[in-house]
Design a protein around this motif. Sequence first.
Motif, PDB file in Angstrom:
ATOM      1  N   THR A  98      47.214   9.179  47.523  1.00 59.56           N
ATOM      2  CA  THR A  98      47.861  10.497  47.478  1.00 59.56           C
ATOM      3  C   THR A  98      47.234  11.340  46.377  1.00 59.56           C
ATOM      4  O   THR A  98      47.062  10.852  45.262  1.00 59.56           O
ATOM      5  N   GLY A  99      46.897  12.589  46.710  1.00 61.62           N
ATOM      6  CA  GLY A  99      46.327  13.469  45.697  1.00 61.62           C
ATOM      7  C   GLY A  99      47.396  13.972  44.737  1.00 61.62           C
ATOM      8  O   GLY A  99      48.540  14.196  45.128  1.00 61.62           O
ATOM      9  N   PHE A 100      46.993  14.136  43.485  1.00 62.33           N
ATOM     10  CA  PHE A 100      47.909  14.662  42.472  1.00 62.33           C
ATOM     11  C   PHE A 100      48.371  16.069  42.866  1.00 62.33           C
ATOM     12  O   PHE A 100      49.565  16.396  42.824  1.00 62.33           O
ATOM     13  N   GLY A 101      47.428  16.882  43.314  1.00 63.51           N
ATOM     14  CA  GLY A 101      47.755  18.250  43.717  1.00 63.51           C
ATOM     15  C   GLY A 101      48.637  18.265  44.958  1.00 63.51           C
ATOM     16  O   GLY A 101      49.577  19.055  45.063  1.00 63.51           O
ATOM     17  N   GLU A 102      48.333  17.368  45.870  1.00 60.14           N
ATOM     18  CA  GLU A 102      49.077  17.246  47.124  1.00 60.14           C
ATOM     19  C   GLU A 102      50.563  16.944  46.820  1.00 60.14           C
ATOM     20  O   GLU A 102      51.465  17.595  47.359  1.00 60.14           O
ATOM     21  N   ALA A 103      50.798  15.987  45.955  1.00 71.19           N
ATOM     22  CA  ALA A 103      52.178  15.640  45.599  1.00 71.19           C
ATOM     23  C   ALA A 103      52.832  16.796  44.836  1.00 71.19           C
ATOM     24  O   ALA A 103      54.024  17.075  45.010  1.00 71.19           O
ATOM     25  N   GLY A 104      52.040  17.475  44.028  1.00 66.51           N
ATOM     26  CA  GLY A 104      52.576  18.584  43.235  1.00 66.51           C
ATOM     27  C   GLY A 104      52.970  19.789  44.066  1.00 66.51           C
ATOM     28  O   GLY A 104      53.686  20.662  43.594  1.00 66.51           O
ATOM     29  N   ARG A 105      52.481  19.851  45.306  1.00 68.99           N
ATOM     30  CA  ARG A 105      52.828  20.987  46.166  1.00 68.99           C
ATOM     31  C   ARG A 105      54.153  20.811  46.921  1.00 68.99           C
ATOM     32  O   ARG A 105      54.593  21.725  47.617  1.00 68.99           O
ATOM     33  N   MET A 106      54.787  19.656  46.789  1.00 70.48           N
ATOM     34  CA  MET A 106      56.049  19.444  47.495  1.00 70.48           C
ATOM     35  C   MET A 106      57.121  20.374  46.916  1.00 70.48           C
ATOM     36  O   MET A 106      57.377  20.348  45.711  1.00 70.48           O
ATOM     37  N   THR A 107      57.760  21.176  47.779  1.00 77.39           N
ATOM     38  CA  THR A 107      58.674  22.193  47.243  1.00 77.39           C
ATOM     39  C   THR A 107      59.910  21.574  46.584  1.00 77.39           C
ATOM     40  O   THR A 107      60.407  22.100  45.605  1.00 77.39           O
ATOM     41  N   GLN A 108      60.390  20.449  47.121  1.00 75.11           N
ATOM     42  CA  GLN A 108      61.566  19.839  46.475  1.00 75.11           C
ATOM     43  C   GLN A 108      61.219  19.392  45.056  1.00 75.11           C
ATOM     44  O   GLN A 108      62.020  19.534  44.142  1.00 75.11           O
ATOM     45  N   PHE A 109      60.018  18.853  44.895  1.00 75.92           N
ATOM     46  CA  PHE A 109      59.580  18.452  43.548  1.00 75.92           C
ATOM     47  C   PHE A 109      59.470  19.670  42.641  1.00 75.92           C
ATOM     48  O   PHE A 109      59.926  19.655  41.502  1.00 75.92           O
ATOM     49  N   ARG A 151      61.235  18.305  56.183  1.00 75.28           N
ATOM     50  CA  ARG A 151      60.051  18.453  57.055  1.00 75.28           C
ATOM     51  C   ARG A 151      58.736  18.320  56.292  1.00 75.28           C
ATOM     52  O   ARG A 151      57.794  17.681  56.759  1.00 75.28           O
ATOM     53  N   GLN A 152      58.682  18.928  55.114  1.00 83.86           N
ATOM     54  CA  GLN A 152      57.431  18.878  54.349  1.00 83.86           C
ATOM     55  C   GLN A 152      57.092  17.437  53.956  1.00 83.86           C
ATOM     56  O   GLN A 152      55.921  17.054  53.931  1.00 83.86           O
ATOM     57  N   HIS A 153      58.126  16.648  53.659  1.00 85.09           N
ATOM     58  CA  HIS A 153      57.883  15.243  53.314  1.00 85.09           C
ATOM     59  C   HIS A 153      57.347  14.454  54.513  1.00 85.09           C
ATOM     60  O   HIS A 153      56.539  13.539  54.354  1.00 85.09           O
ATOM     61  N   ILE A 154      57.803  14.815  55.687  1.00 83.96           N
ATOM     62  CA  ILE A 154      57.303  14.130  56.891  1.00 83.96           C
ATOM     63  C   ILE A 154      55.845  14.536  57.154  1.00 83.96           C
ATOM     64  O   ILE A 154      55.028  13.721  57.582  1.00 83.96           O
ATOM     65  N   GLU A 155      55.533  15.804  56.866  1.00 83.75           N
ATOM     66  CA  GLU A 155      54.133  16.246  56.992  1.00 83.75           C
ATOM     67  C   GLU A 155      53.235  15.425  56.072  1.00 83.75           C
ATOM     68  O   GLU A 155      52.147  14.978  56.468  1.00 83.75           O
ATOM     69  N   LEU A 156      53.674  15.221  54.838  1.00 80.27           N
ATOM     70  CA  LEU A 156      52.908  14.414  53.890  1.00 80.27           C
ATOM     71  C   LEU A 156      52.758  12.979  54.425  1.00 80.27           C
ATOM     72  O   LEU A 156      51.673  12.393  54.365  1.00 80.27           O
ATOM     73  N   THR A 157      53.841  12.455  54.974  1.00 81.18           N
ATOM     74  CA  THR A 157      53.813  11.102  55.534  1.00 81.18           C
ATOM     75  C   THR A 157      52.752  10.997  56.631  1.00 81.18           C
ATOM     76  O   THR A 157      51.982  10.030  56.687  1.00 81.18           O
ATOM     77  N   ARG A 158      52.691  12.016  57.475  1.00 83.18           N
ATOM     78  CA  ARG A 158      51.688  12.026  58.548  1.00 83.18           C
ATOM     79  C   ARG A 158      50.281  12.057  57.968  1.00 83.18           C
ATOM     80  O   ARG A 158      49.382  11.339  58.425  1.00 83.18           O
ATOM     81  N   ASP A 159      50.090  12.915  56.969  1.00 82.33           N
ATOM     82  CA  ASP A 159      48.764  13.007  56.341  1.00 82.33           C
ATOM     83  C   ASP A 159      48.354  11.671  55.732  1.00 82.33           C
ATOM     84  O   ASP A 159      47.205  11.240  55.872  1.00 82.33           O
ATOM     85  N   LEU A 160      49.293  11.014  55.065  1.00 81.89           N
ATOM     86  CA  LEU A 160      48.964   9.737  54.423  1.00 81.89           C
ATOM     87  C   LEU A 160      48.647   8.662  55.470  1.00 81.89           C
ATOM     88  O   LEU A 160      47.730   7.862  55.294  1.00 81.89           O
ATOM     89  N   ALA A 161      49.399   8.675  56.564  1.00 85.04           N
ATOM     90  CA  ALA A 161      49.156   7.695  57.630  1.00 85.04           C
ATOM     91  C   ALA A 161      47.751   7.886  58.201  1.00 85.04           C
ATOM     92  O   ALA A 161      46.984   6.933  58.360  1.00 85.04           O
ATOM     93  N   GLU A 162      47.415   9.154  58.473  1.00 83.93           N
ATOM     94  CA  GLU A 162      46.088   9.432  59.050  1.00 83.93           C
ATOM     95  C   GLU A 162      44.976   9.078  58.065  1.00 83.93           C
ATOM     96  O   GLU A 162      43.942   8.509  58.450  1.00 83.93           O
ATOM     97  N   ARG A 163      45.198   9.406  56.810  1.00 84.94           N
ATOM     98  CA  ARG A 163      44.184   9.112  55.786  1.00 84.94           C
ATOM     99  C   ARG A 163      43.964   7.602  55.646  1.00 84.94           C
ATOM    100  O   ARG A 163      42.840   7.117  55.597  1.00 84.94           O
TER     101      ARG A 163
END
Length: 332
Positions: A98-109, A151-163
């Motif tokens: 997981t990218g540091f920037g990627e995690a930092g873009r989560m709106t809930q965070f 929803r945004q967390h599920i998007e991240l989950t999809r990205d991580l699965a594909e990666r």
Amino acid sequence: SPRLYSGMQPSADSLQIGNYIGALLQWRTLQRDYDAYFSVVDLHALTQPHDAAELREKTRRTAAQYIAAGIEPESSTLYVQSHVRAHAELAWILNTITGFGEAGRMTQFKDKSSRYGTDATSVGLFAYPVLMAADILLYRTNVVPVGDDQRQHIELTRDLAERFNSRYGETFVVPEAITQKETARIYDLQNPTSKMSKSAESHAGVLWLLDEPSATRKKIMRAVTDDEGSVRFDREAKPGVSNLLTIYSALSGRPVPAIEDEFAGSGYGDFKKSLAEVVLAEFEPVRSRALELLDDPAELDRILSVNAAKADAVADATLSDVYDRVGLLRRR
Ligand code: TYM
């Protein structure tokens, strides 16, 4: 059959009506068509200030409310996240991709960390969505029924699965979020432009599943509306009334226009009284069943234990694959 996964944080004594309408109602219906997993995500709840004894109690209470609301622990797998060690272990592996920037873009965070300030913001809070991805991916999940805010967390989950799949070979199923358009976001009754939340600062606009009926009725009667005086759905101009209509419609199963017609010409008072009846008719059986279940914590713990064993077996198999793929030496 295809797999379904979802969970809630045990962050309050009771679930609120947004959890019920945004998530539980869907879970209850969908569990028939899927191999369904429902967790009480206690590891996630550690990212907020909490008391240890209270967290244990809230974990049981959350599980009891799942069952009381119609989740069937014989056919669906209802368990406590920390009972299955693979969650924390897979989260570690996913942290490394997981990218540091990627995690930092989560709106809930971003919301939470700006409220807490950097020193009170833990690395755990930052990594929260990665743990959530681990929950979902461990079960090779096809669908994740959630409210809009996830929803945004599920998007991240999809990205991580594909990666992960492209880096290490096909391992994970790429999941889809399922949300109900109209009811994916329920708003605070006192502040109808912000999401209703278990962790809201004031509870005046939060409807709790386990509240006394008199408290629920009072909160509905005091819900913020507007000066127009007509029961009409208009999210922009009439957020308070629109939110109440959404709740009314979700719980009665009647479309919004039919409810608008019924209350055309009557004031907000009559509409709210009727809404209170609809809400209480839904809440009361769930509340009494949940309290009954909580009277026998040993039986509840037994159910959770049997289900954790089922979850453990599935999660372990995925984790072993992952460990092999990334190159961890097997212990012989
Ligand atoms: P949590 O505990 O905040 O909320 C649980 C579920 O309730 C939905 N929800 C709402 N829906 C509509 N209107 C609202 N006002 C409202 N408030 C909450 C949420 O969208 C959610 O579906 N990170 C998750 C828990 C989690 C999870 C998972 C979910 C951890 N791992 C894996 C799915 C899959 C959370 O904090 O939910």
